[in-house]
Design a protein around this motif. Structure first.
Motif, PDB file in Angstrom:
ATOM      1  N   ASP A 376       0.840  -1.180   0.000  1.00 55.55           N
ATOM      2  CA  ASP A 376       0.000   0.000   0.000  1.00 55.55           C
ATOM      3  C   ASP A 376       0.886   1.243   0.000  1.00 55.55           C
ATOM      4  O   ASP A 376       2.109   1.131  -0.030  1.00 55.55           O
ATOM      5  CB  ASP A 376      -0.910  -0.027   1.237  1.00 55.55           C
ATOM      6  N   ILE A 377       0.257   2.411   0.036  1.00 49.39           N
ATOM      7  CA  ILE A 377       0.988   3.674  -0.009  1.00 49.39           C
ATOM      8  C   ILE A 377       1.321   4.144   1.396  1.00 49.39           C
ATOM      9  O   ILE A 377       0.426   4.315   2.230  1.00 49.39           O
ATOM     10  CB  ILE A 377       0.162   4.758  -0.718  1.00 49.39           C
ATOM     11  N   GLY A 378       2.594   4.357   1.679  1.00 51.04           N
ATOM     12  CA  GLY A 378       3.011   4.839   2.980  1.00 51.04           C
ATOM     13  C   GLY A 378       4.500   4.601   3.160  1.00 51.04           C
ATOM     14  O   GLY A 378       5.183   4.101   2.267  1.00 51.04           O
ATOM     15  N   CYS A 379       5.019   4.941   4.330  1.00 49.09           N
ATOM     16  CA  CYS A 379       6.434   4.694   4.602  1.00 49.09           C
ATOM     17  C   CYS A 379       6.793   3.232   4.367  1.00 49.09           C
ATOM     18  O   CYS A 379       7.886   2.909   3.909  1.00 49.09           O
ATOM     19  CB  CYS A 379       6.764   5.062   6.043  1.00 49.09           C
ATOM     20  N   TYR A 380       5.849   2.357   4.686  1.00 46.64           N
ATOM     21  CA  TYR A 380       6.106   0.921   4.595  1.00 46.64           C
ATOM     22  C   TYR A 380       6.306   0.446   3.167  1.00 46.64           C
ATOM     23  O   TYR A 380       6.767  -0.674   2.947  1.00 46.64           O
ATOM     24  CB  TYR A 380       4.957   0.139   5.252  1.00 46.64           C
ATOM     25  N   THR A 381       6.002   1.279   2.171  1.00 43.25           N
ATOM     26  CA  THR A 381       6.329   0.932   0.791  1.00 43.25           C
ATOM     27  C   THR A 381       7.833   0.696   0.639  1.00 43.25           C
ATOM     28  O   THR A 381       8.277  -0.057  -0.237  1.00 43.25           O
ATOM     29  CB  THR A 381       5.861   2.037  -0.170  1.00 43.25           C
ATOM     30  N   LEU A 382       8.615   1.344   1.491  1.00 45.82           N
ATOM     31  CA  LEU A 382      10.076   1.173   1.468  1.00 45.82           C
ATOM     32  C   LEU A 382      10.488  -0.233   1.875  1.00 45.82           C
ATOM     33  O   LEU A 382      11.656  -0.611   1.706  1.00 45.82           O
ATOM     34  CB  LEU A 382      10.733   2.209   2.383  1.00 45.82           C
ATOM     35  N   GLY A 383       9.555  -1.013   2.384  1.00 49.24           N
ATOM     36  CA  GLY A 383       9.842  -2.411   2.661  1.00 49.24           C
ATOM     37  C   GLY A 383      10.119  -3.218   1.406  1.00 49.24           C
ATOM     38  O   GLY A 383      10.605  -4.345   1.475  1.00 49.24           O
ATOM     39  N   SER A 384       9.826  -2.624   0.244  1.00 52.60           N
ATOM     40  CA  SER A 384      10.109  -3.293  -1.029  1.00 52.60           C
ATOM     41  C   SER A 384      11.587  -3.255  -1.382  1.00 52.60           C
ATOM     42  O   SER A 384      12.045  -4.001  -2.250  1.00 52.60           O
ATOM     43  CB  SER A 384       9.303  -2.641  -2.164  1.00 52.60           C
ATOM     44  N   LEU A 385      12.344  -2.389  -0.719  1.00 51.43           N
ATOM     45  CA  LEU A 385      13.761  -2.191  -1.047  1.00 51.43           C
ATOM     46  C   LEU A 385      14.651  -3.065  -0.172  1.00 51.43           C
ATOM     47  O   LEU A 385      14.251  -3.504   0.916  1.00 51.43           O
ATOM     48  CB  LEU A 385      14.125  -0.714  -0.863  1.00 51.43           C
ATOM     49  N   PRO A 386      15.878  -3.317  -0.623  1.00 56.39           N
ATOM     50  CA  PRO A 386      16.822  -4.049   0.217  1.00 56.39           C
ATOM     51  C   PRO A 386      17.046  -3.288   1.527  1.00 56.39           C
ATOM     52  O   PRO A 386      16.939  -2.058   1.551  1.00 56.39           O
ATOM     53  CB  PRO A 386      18.097  -4.084  -0.635  1.00 56.39           C
ATOM     54  N   PRO A 387      17.317  -3.961   2.612  1.00 54.35           N
ATOM     55  CA  PRO A 387      17.625  -5.399   2.673  1.00 54.35           C
ATOM     56  C   PRO A 387      16.402  -6.295   2.850  1.00 54.35           C
ATOM     57  O   PRO A 387      16.543  -7.513   2.765  1.00 54.35           O
ATOM     58  CB  PRO A 387      18.529  -5.480   3.914  1.00 54.35           C
ATOM     59  N   THR A 388      15.217  -5.737   3.102  1.00 50.55           N
ATOM     60  CA  THR A 388      14.062  -6.608   3.335  1.00 50.55           C
ATOM     61  C   THR A 388      13.452  -7.106   2.025  1.00 50.55           C
ATOM     62  O   THR A 388      13.140  -8.288   1.889  1.00 50.55           O
ATOM     63  CB  THR A 388      12.999  -5.880   4.172  1.00 50.55           C
ATOM     64  N   SER A 389      13.276  -6.219   1.069  1.00 49.31           N
ATOM     65  CA  SER A 389      12.740  -6.587  -0.257  1.00 49.31           C
ATOM     66  C   SER A 389      11.493  -7.458  -0.125  1.00 49.31           C
ATOM     67  O   SER A 389      11.369  -8.491  -0.772  1.00 49.31           O
ATOM     68  CB  SER A 389      13.811  -7.310  -1.091  1.00 49.31           C
ATOM     69  N   SER A 390      10.563  -7.026   0.700  1.00 46.11           N
ATOM     70  CA  SER A 390       9.423  -7.887   1.031  1.00 46.11           C
ATOM     71  C   SER A 390       8.090  -7.158   0.922  1.00 46.11           C
ATOM     72  O   SER A 390       7.219  -7.286   1.793  1.00 46.11           O
ATOM     73  CB  SER A 390       9.596  -8.457   2.445  1.00 46.11           C
ATOM     74  N   LEU A 391       7.933  -6.390  -0.131  1.00 50.77           N
ATOM     75  CA  LEU A 391       6.630  -5.823  -0.475  1.00 50.77           C
ATOM     76  C   LEU A 391       6.527  -5.905  -1.990  1.00 50.77           C
ATOM     77  O   LEU A 391       7.408  -5.432  -2.693  1.00 50.77           O
ATOM     78  CB  LEU A 391       6.496  -4.387   0.032  1.00 50.77           C
ATOM     79  N   HIS A 392       5.469  -6.505  -2.491  1.00 49.15           N
ATOM     80  CA  HIS A 392       5.457  -6.942  -3.884  1.00 49.15           C
ATOM     81  C   HIS A 392       4.430  -6.256  -4.766  1.00 49.15           C
ATOM     82  O   HIS A 392       4.473  -6.430  -5.989  1.00 49.15           O
ATOM     83  CB  HIS A 392       5.264  -8.464  -3.927  1.00 49.15           C
ATOM     84  N   THR A 393       3.502  -5.499  -4.198  1.00 47.25           N
ATOM     85  CA  THR A 393       2.585  -4.685  -4.997  1.00 47.25           C
ATOM     86  C   THR A 393       2.367  -3.353  -4.298  1.00 47.25           C
ATOM     87  O   THR A 393       2.439  -3.260  -3.065  1.00 47.25           O
ATOM     88  CB  THR A 393       1.203  -5.365  -5.200  1.00 47.25           C
ATOM     89  N   CYS A 394       2.119  -2.314  -5.071  1.00 52.09           N
ATOM     90  CA  CYS A 394       1.792  -0.989  -4.534  1.00 52.09           C
ATOM     91  C   CYS A 394       1.036  -0.233  -5.620  1.00 52.09           C
ATOM     92  O   CYS A 394       1.637   0.207  -6.603  1.00 52.09           O
ATOM     93  CB  CYS A 394       3.054  -0.245  -4.125  1.00 52.09           C
ATOM     94  N   ILE A 395      -0.268  -0.104  -5.484  1.00 51.14           N
ATOM     95  CA  ILE A 395      -1.096   0.518  -6.516  1.00 51.14           C
ATOM     96  C   ILE A 395      -1.733   1.812  -6.025  1.00 51.14           C
ATOM     97  O   ILE A 395      -1.544   2.873  -6.599  1.00 51.14           O
ATOM     98  CB  ILE A 395      -2.193  -0.463  -6.996  1.00 51.14           C
TER      99      ILE A 395
END
Length: 530
Positions: A376-395
């Protein structure tokens, strides 16, 4: 209250004011101009680059100002006040305007009693957005006038003009800013507040009850209004011609005008401030007065397409590659030359979650368990980036909930979770959760509750129990709300310092044939510092 809001309050408290000028951003200037014009009510949902408009307005205690739960609600609150007879304003970023499109389209039919201004801030270059849409097209789509200032000082002046136009032509008025205008600063001349008497509340069902019979009649009114607005566009001071060199003339608007003036100070200009409906006769006359006319605008070919439709063959346009991103003074020469844009991305420091952010623990668990995460849209979108790389969609906002349901329909046995923030859940996640429960969907939804609207600067929302002015109000209990929406299990856990317990909880819920909500609750580290 931040320093800018305190400063603006000091300006307001000066009464007739010993302050002649103030150094304001475009957003602060919009707020000041609206206040001076007799604004009474304003509503918004925070979204960069528009957030500071409402924050600045909150410095004026005589105004009714609110953070609404989403842009549709904010639009309807502000528009309702305008129908009720007081000057009102709604502010949003470009994607927020999408959320408010339903009431906006019909508000165009119904018109206003008192002035109503819709301020939308576009984000060329996508500094803080998931798309790069050009909101000027909304004026054509909704048949509403569009104003476009080029500087903070113009933003202050234009918003006052917008209220006048709104009342003169019985219409909402769209005023479009971009990131550079919203966040740039300049000296702005201050004026006095004009008190505008509220109009009486008188029922008018033939104007405001949009059943088909009435709407058909109102559509006729809109088309006649557009004709009047076209005539107005020919004479308004917001569209101005600057005649100098007859060899070269520019037709332009917004911040592009400022860049061009710096690079081509001796050229002639038709600056479009009242952007839509277009001033066709003025455009034709200006084009005829110069040997070469060049159309320069950021993003879509909005002005360009209209110039082509007018049949002005001498007009020259930018290369299509310049429909991407924003301009700058160093780039404007290439734009005018019509060269192809050679996009050379500058090295940047990748964004990342703050040190100590509670979201680190959640995404660490997601990565360890190999989950597919609907984001989703928010700070947590940064969870898609290393080192976690664990968010797979953001619309879009709320899609962390609904995408989870859709993905699980495609893969019923998939290890899938949905993620949404606390403010975003209130904005547009509640209906998704109700939908999931109603349609017997299963799975796990995470609400990452950091007790603020963090990505736009830390604004409050209903689940914080504070208003825009930091006053206490009713506290929305997210856990009880989720139960009422139909979730089978609702767990609340502090992810910081309890990562093992969080992992065990996720393992337990992900394997159950149930609809579960896990609220990972820990305050934003920046909020704690404040």
């Amino acid at each position: 209250m931040d320093k800018n809001c305190i400063f603006l309050q000091q300006v307001r408290m000066a009464g007739k004011t010993s302050f002649e000028k103030a150094f304001l951003s475009g957003n602060e200037a919009v707020a000041r101009g609206a206040w001076e014009a007799g604004l009474k009510t304003a509503a918004a949902y925070p979204g960069t680059p528009s957030t500071e408009i409402l924050q600045s307005l909150s410095a004026y205690p005589e105004l009714t100002v609110q953070w609404s739960v989403n842009e549709k609600v904010a639009f309807e609150v502000a528009y309702g006040a305008a129908v009720g007879g007081v000057r009102s304003l709604f502010a949003c970023k470009h994607v927020g305007l999408n959320v408010a499109m339903d009431p906006l389209m019909t508000a165009s039919y119904a018109g206003v009693e008192a002035g109503f201004v819709v301020v939308v801030c576009d984000d060329p270059g996508m500094h803080s957005s998931q798309n790069e849409q050009d909101s000027r097209w909304v004026g054509v789509f909704s048949k509403l006038p569009v104003l476009e200032p080029s500087t903070p000082a113009e933003a202050k002046m234009f918003v006052a003009e917008a209220f006048t136009i709104s009342e003169k032509f019985d219409t909402p008025v769209i005023m479009r800013l971009t990131t550079r205008i919203s966040h740039s600063k300049e000296d702005v001349t201050l004026g006095q507040r004009v008190e505008v008497e509220p109009k009486p509340l008188v029922p008018n069902m033939q104007k405001y009850v949009m059943v088909p019979k009435i709407a058909r009649m109102r559509h006729e009114v809109i088309e006649k209004r557009l004709d009047k607005l076209r005539a107005f566009s020919e004479k308004t001071r917001l569209n101005k011609i600057e005649r100098k060199d007859a060899k070269l003339g520019f037709i332009t608007s917004s911040v592009s005008y400022c860049y061009l003036k710096e690079a081509f100070p001796d050229a002639s200009y038709l600056k479009l401030g009242f952007l839509y409906p277009f001033c066709d006769e003025k455009i034709k006359a200006f084009a005829a007065s110069v040997k070469k006319v060049v159309v320069v605008e950021e993003l879509d070919p909005f002005i360009e397409d209209h110039i082509k439709a007018l049949g002005i063959r001498k007009a020259k346009f930018k290369h299509p590659s310049f429909r991407l991103g924003e301009f700058d003074p160093g780039l404007i020469g290439e734009v005018v030359a019509g060269n192809e844009r050679n996009i050379q991305p500058m090295p940047v420091r990748p964004p990342r979650l703050c040190a100590g952010c509670p979201h680190w623990a959640v995404f660490t668990v997601f990565k360890k368990l190999g989950l597919f995460v609907a984001g989703d849209i928010g700070c947590y979108t940064l969870g898609s980036l290393p080192p976690t790389s664990s968010l797979h969609t953001c619309i879009c906002m709320g899609a962390g909930v609904t995408f989870n349901e859709g993905l699980r329909l495609a893969h019923p046995d998939g290890k899938i979770v949905g993620v949404v923030g606390d403010s975003t859940f209130v904005h547009s996640g509640i209906t998704g959760l109700i939908n999931a429960a109603y349609n017997k969907a299963k799975g796990v939804i995470f609400i990452l509750d950091n007790s603020t609207t963090a990505m736009t600067g830390g604004q409050p929302h209903p689940a914080t129990g504070r208003t825009i002015r930091d006053e206490p109000t009713k506290l929305l209990d997210l856990a009880e709300l989720c139960k009422c929406c139909g979730a089978d299990h609702v767990d609340v856990i502090d992810p910081v310092g309890h990562i093992k317990a969080l992992e065990e909880l996720v393992r337990k819920r992900i394997d159950q044939d149930a609809l579960s909500v896990i609220i990972a609750k820990h305050p934003c580290v920046l909020k704690k510092k404040k």
